[in-house]
Design a protein around this motif. Sequence first.
Motif, PDB file in Angstrom:
ATOM      1  N   SER A 281      75.210  65.365  16.848  1.00 51.81           N
ATOM      2  CA  SER A 281      76.192  65.482  17.930  1.00 51.81           C
ATOM      3  C   SER A 281      77.082  64.249  17.977  1.00 51.81           C
ATOM      4  CB  SER A 281      75.472  65.659  19.275  1.00 51.81           C
ATOM      5  OG  SER A 281      74.731  66.850  19.312  1.00 51.81           O
ATOM      6  N   ASN A 282      76.474  63.081  17.851  1.00 50.45           N
ATOM      7  CA  ASN A 282      77.261  61.850  17.821  1.00 50.45           C
ATOM      8  C   ASN A 282      78.146  61.797  16.583  1.00 50.45           C
ATOM      9  OD1 ASN A 282      76.557  60.476  20.188  1.00 50.45           O
ATOM     10  ND2 ASN A 282      74.694  59.649  19.304  1.00 50.45           N
ATOM     11  N   ALA A 283      77.588  62.186  15.454  1.00 52.75           N
ATOM     12  CA  ALA A 283      78.316  62.068  14.188  1.00 52.75           C
ATOM     13  C   ALA A 283      79.574  62.923  14.172  1.00 52.75           C
ATOM     14  CB  ALA A 283      77.401  62.456  13.028  1.00 52.75           C
ATOM     15  N   VAL A 284      79.467  64.172  14.626  1.00 55.30           N
ATOM     16  CA  VAL A 284      80.630  65.060  14.563  1.00 55.30           C
ATOM     17  C   VAL A 284      81.724  64.613  15.520  1.00 55.30           C
ATOM     18  CG1 VAL A 284      79.805  66.727  16.288  1.00 55.30           C
ATOM     19  CG2 VAL A 284      81.315  67.484  14.431  1.00 55.30           C
ATOM     20  N   LEU A 285      81.350  63.919  16.598  1.00 55.37           N
ATOM     21  CA  LEU A 285      82.339  63.488  17.594  1.00 55.37           C
ATOM     22  C   LEU A 285      82.891  62.087  17.326  1.00 55.37           C
ATOM     23  CD1 LEU A 285      80.555  64.764  20.823  1.00 55.37           C
ATOM     24  CD2 LEU A 285      82.667  65.685  19.836  1.00 55.37           C
ATOM     25  N   LEU A 286      82.163  61.270  16.599  1.00 50.47           N
ATOM     26  CA  LEU A 286      82.512  59.853  16.453  1.00 50.47           C
ATOM     27  C   LEU A 286      83.964  59.616  16.021  1.00 50.47           C
ATOM     28  CD1 LEU A 286      81.703  56.852  16.428  1.00 50.47           C
ATOM     29  CD2 LEU A 286      80.771  57.209  14.122  1.00 50.47           C
ATOM     30  N   PRO A 287      84.452  60.213  14.939  1.00 52.24           N
ATOM     31  CA  PRO A 287      85.835  59.920  14.543  1.00 52.24           C
ATOM     32  C   PRO A 287      86.862  60.400  15.562  1.00 52.24           C
ATOM     33  CG  PRO A 287      84.606  60.985  12.752  1.00 52.24           C
ATOM     34  CD  PRO A 287      83.784  61.133  13.992  1.00 52.24           C
ATOM     35  N   TYR A 288      86.582  61.521  16.220  1.00 49.14           N
ATOM     36  CA  TYR A 288      87.561  62.100  17.142  1.00 49.14           C
ATOM     37  C   TYR A 288      87.657  61.297  18.433  1.00 49.14           C
ATOM     38  CZ  TYR A 288      87.039  65.781  13.739  1.00 49.14           C
ATOM     39  OH  TYR A 288      86.992  66.468  12.555  1.00 49.14           O
ATOM     40  N   VAL A 289      86.526  60.837  18.944  1.00 55.94           N
ATOM     41  CA  VAL A 289      86.565  59.980  20.132  1.00 55.94           C
ATOM     42  C   VAL A 289      87.236  58.653  19.808  1.00 55.94           C
ATOM     43  CG1 VAL A 289      85.186  58.723  21.837  1.00 55.94           C
ATOM     44  CG2 VAL A 289      84.536  61.056  21.190  1.00 55.94           C
ATOM     45  N   MET A 290      86.840  58.061  18.679  1.00 52.35           N
ATOM     46  CA  MET A 290      87.419  56.766  18.328  1.00 52.35           C
ATOM     47  C   MET A 290      88.912  56.892  18.020  1.00 52.35           C
ATOM     48  SD  MET A 290      84.959  54.745  18.831  1.00 52.35           S
ATOM     49  CE  MET A 290      85.714  53.239  18.200  1.00 52.35           C
ATOM     50  N   GLY A 291      89.309  58.002  17.422  1.00 51.96           N
ATOM     51  CA  GLY A 291      90.728  58.224  17.178  1.00 51.96           C
ATOM     52  C   GLY A 291      91.506  58.379  18.468  1.00 51.96           C
ATOM     53  N   TYR A 292      90.904  59.015  19.444  1.00 45.61           N
ATOM     54  CA  TYR A 292      91.577  59.262  20.721  1.00 45.61           C
ATOM     55  C   TYR A 292      91.743  57.973  21.525  1.00 45.61           C
ATOM     56  CZ  TYR A 292      92.975  61.912  24.860  1.00 45.61           C
ATOM     57  OH  TYR A 292      93.680  62.433  25.926  1.00 45.61           O
ATOM     58  N   ILE A 293      90.753  57.116  21.498  1.00 49.56           N
ATOM     59  CA  ILE A 293      90.807  55.886  22.300  1.00 49.56           C
ATOM     60  C   ILE A 293      91.348  54.692  21.509  1.00 49.56           C
ATOM     61  CG2 ILE A 293      88.818  56.675  23.648  1.00 49.56           C
ATOM     62  CD1 ILE A 293      87.169  54.469  22.241  1.00 49.56           C
ATOM     63  N   ARG A 294      91.760  54.916  20.265  1.00 48.46           N
ATOM     64  CA  ARG A 294      92.137  53.846  19.337  1.00 48.46           C
ATOM     65  C   ARG A 294      93.102  52.831  19.955  1.00 48.46           C
ATOM     66  NH1 ARG A 294      96.224  52.276  16.778  1.00 48.46           N
ATOM     67  NH2 ARG A 294      97.412  53.985  17.716  1.00 48.46           N
ATOM     68  N   SER A 295      94.117  53.317  20.631  1.00 51.61           N
ATOM     69  CA  SER A 295      95.157  52.408  21.134  1.00 51.61           C
ATOM     70  C   SER A 295      94.642  51.470  22.218  1.00 51.61           C
ATOM     71  CB  SER A 295      96.336  53.216  21.686  1.00 51.61           C
ATOM     72  OG  SER A 295      95.933  54.025  22.775  1.00 51.61           O
ATOM     73  N   SER A 296      93.483  51.763  22.811  1.00 54.33           N
ATOM     74  CA  SER A 296      92.933  50.912  23.871  1.00 54.33           C
ATOM     75  C   SER A 296      92.084  49.767  23.322  1.00 54.33           C
ATOM     76  CB  SER A 296      92.084  51.750  24.833  1.00 54.33           C
ATOM     77  OG  SER A 296      90.903  52.206  24.187  1.00 54.33           O
ATOM     78  N   CYS A 297      91.792  49.804  22.029  1.00 56.46           N
ATOM     79  CA  CYS A 297      90.915  48.764  21.448  1.00 56.46           C
ATOM     80  C   CYS A 297      91.294  48.500  19.994  1.00 56.46           C
ATOM     81  CB  CYS A 297      89.447  49.178  21.563  1.00 56.46           C
ATOM     82  SG  CYS A 297      89.078  50.852  20.982  1.00 56.46           S
ATOM     83  N   VAL A 298      92.579  48.328  19.750  1.00 52.24           N
ATOM     84  CA  VAL A 298      93.094  48.175  18.389  1.00 52.24           C
ATOM     85  C   VAL A 298      92.454  46.990  17.669  1.00 52.24           C
ATOM     86  CG1 VAL A 298      95.162  47.632  17.035  1.00 52.24           C
ATOM     87  CG2 VAL A 298      95.271  49.335  18.864  1.00 52.24           C
ATOM     88  N   ALA A 299      92.389  45.837  18.325  1.00 51.24           N
ATOM     89  CA  ALA A 299      91.841  44.641  17.677  1.00 51.24           C
ATOM     90  C   ALA A 299      90.371  44.837  17.313  1.00 51.24           C
ATOM     91  CB  ALA A 299      92.004  43.430  18.589  1.00 51.24           C
ATOM     92  N   LYS A 300      89.628  45.457  18.201  1.00 51.84           N
ATOM     93  CA  LYS A 300      88.216  45.683  17.915  1.00 51.84           C
ATOM     94  C   LYS A 300      88.026  46.734  16.822  1.00 51.84           C
ATOM     95  CE  LYS A 300      85.559  43.685  21.502  1.00 51.84           C
ATOM     96  NZ  LYS A 300      84.253  43.730  22.177  1.00 51.84           N
ATOM     97  N   MET A 301      88.911  47.720  16.761  1.00 52.19           N
ATOM     98  CA  MET A 301      88.853  48.704  15.681  1.00 52.19           C
ATOM     99  C   MET A 301      89.113  48.039  14.330  1.00 52.19           C
ATOM    100  SD  MET A 301      88.346  51.939  16.850  1.00 52.19           S
ATOM    101  CE  MET A 301      89.357  53.184  16.082  1.00 52.19           C
ATOM    102  N   ARG A 302      89.981  47.050  14.351  1.00 51.91           N
ATOM    103  CA  ARG A 302      90.222  46.283  13.115  1.00 51.91           C
ATOM    104  C   ARG A 302      88.951  45.587  12.666  1.00 51.91           C
ATOM    105  NH1 ARG A 302      89.475  40.922  11.441  1.00 51.91           N
ATOM    106  NH2 ARG A 302      91.039  40.338   9.912  1.00 51.91           N
ATOM    107  N   ASP A 303      88.216  44.983  13.618  1.00 58.12           N
ATOM    108  CA  ASP A 303      86.960  44.310  13.297  1.00 58.12           C
ATOM    109  C   ASP A 303      85.917  45.302  12.759  1.00 58.12           C
ATOM    110  OD1 ASP A 303      88.139  42.020  14.293  1.00 58.12           O
ATOM    111  OD2 ASP A 303      87.130  42.149  16.247  1.00 58.12           O
ATOM    112  N   ILE A 304      85.873  46.473  13.372  1.00 56.15           N
ATOM    113  CA  ILE A 304      84.912  47.491  12.935  1.00 56.15           C
ATOM    114  C   ILE A 304      85.239  47.931  11.514  1.00 56.15           C
ATOM    115  CG2 ILE A 304      84.089  49.851  13.332  1.00 56.15           C
ATOM    116  CD1 ILE A 304      84.550  49.332  16.344  1.00 56.15           C
ATOM    117  N   PHE A 305      86.525  48.135  11.221  1.00 58.25           N
ATOM    118  CA  PHE A 305      86.921  48.524   9.869  1.00 58.25           C
ATOM    119  C   PHE A 305      86.471  47.490   8.847  1.00 58.25           C
ATOM    120  CE2 PHE A 305      90.414  48.562   6.573  1.00 58.25           C
ATOM    121  CZ  PHE A 305      89.940  49.676   5.890  1.00 58.25           C
TER     122      PHE A 305
END
Length: 394
Positions: A281-305
């Motif tokens: 359940s987490n796996a199928v949703l993970l990219p879609y949730v993170m894609g949706y909220i991406r603009s609220s945590c751009v710097a942290k998404m860079r770190d995760i990448f």
Amino acid sequence: MTVSKLVFTPLSYTGWGSLQQLLREVKKYQPAHILIVTDPVLKDIGLVDKVSSPLIKNEYEVDVYADTAPEPPLALGEKLVSYAKSRKFDLVIGVGGGSALDLAKLTAVLAVHDGAVEEYLNLTGTKQISKKGLPKILIPTTSGTGSEVTNISVLSLESTKDVVTHDYLLADVAIVDPELTLSVPPKVTAATGVDALTHAVEAYISVNANPATDALALKAIRMISSSLRTAVENGKDKEARTQMSYGSYLAGLAFFNAGVAGVHALAYPLGGQFHISHGESNAVLLPYVMGYIRSSCVAKMRDIFEALGGNVSSLSEEEASYQCVKQLQSLVEDVGIPQTLRGFNIPESALQKLTADGVQQKRILARSPLPLHEKDIRAIYQSAYDGAIVEPVH
């Protein structure tokens, strides 16, 4: 200045062969009667014997309770707690994946409380936990849930999930031995592994994150993302299993202190309504949730990448955040988990009910860096159904 409460318990033994510490820890409690909570598969393959046999040889009375199930329903929790109340146990040992460990924690605490388990649920309960309960030792056999270091027990309801949560549910001792994960099949390795990754990712972007949890989360992301594919392809790979075990443990510490957010909030209804495993359940949703909220945590998404192994040297933060979402998609695909809700045979007509249940997970949703309202949750479910990353419409 922000003050953060950090809890890094329980006493933990980690690493290959750490199960050898069990007998020494059991002796500290001088128990006459021990309850081992596990699942039937581990009992059938003899893995539980590695825990029970040394105890029996040392003349402890041991009951093995294996009438459990994945994503345990409330009725199962009620049954197990009633069983424990009807007998005099001095120590509870949980052996297995997150479901078995959650049930063990729940039982150890509520066995000394009045009333039904239902009365202690987070969303609808009316009773408060007031006693520590029986001592408990938790021994995970998967690398995923982090249950051995958290204070939550998750139960499935009719169409969603709820939790019993209190610091008294924390284990007294955790034994995290990667050798016990060698028999985990590829499908379970994949699901639990992405679950652990989700814990780390959501802890890192949580509004409750702090430098300590950030360090734990990023290290967990590095360890899990660099070893999960190998662990799925070759479950006997000692190094991959060890890295996954440590990564899951660190992710558990990170999310226990910082919390998880939108992915978990929306995953609960999936598990409740369609009985999809928590990890999937987490796996199928993970990219879609993170894609949706991406603009609220751009710097942290860079770190995760970057922690996922991406090269950020020539990318802007914005570009790296987009690549992060793609990298998460690729990882889910590589370990064989369906990438859309359609891949789990979920009809489009179910999205509204999923949304209605997802909105109820306010405790978890509150940690999202982007506030997720009903229209947002509906959009994310639609996105996961269609297989297309979307962002909020302003």
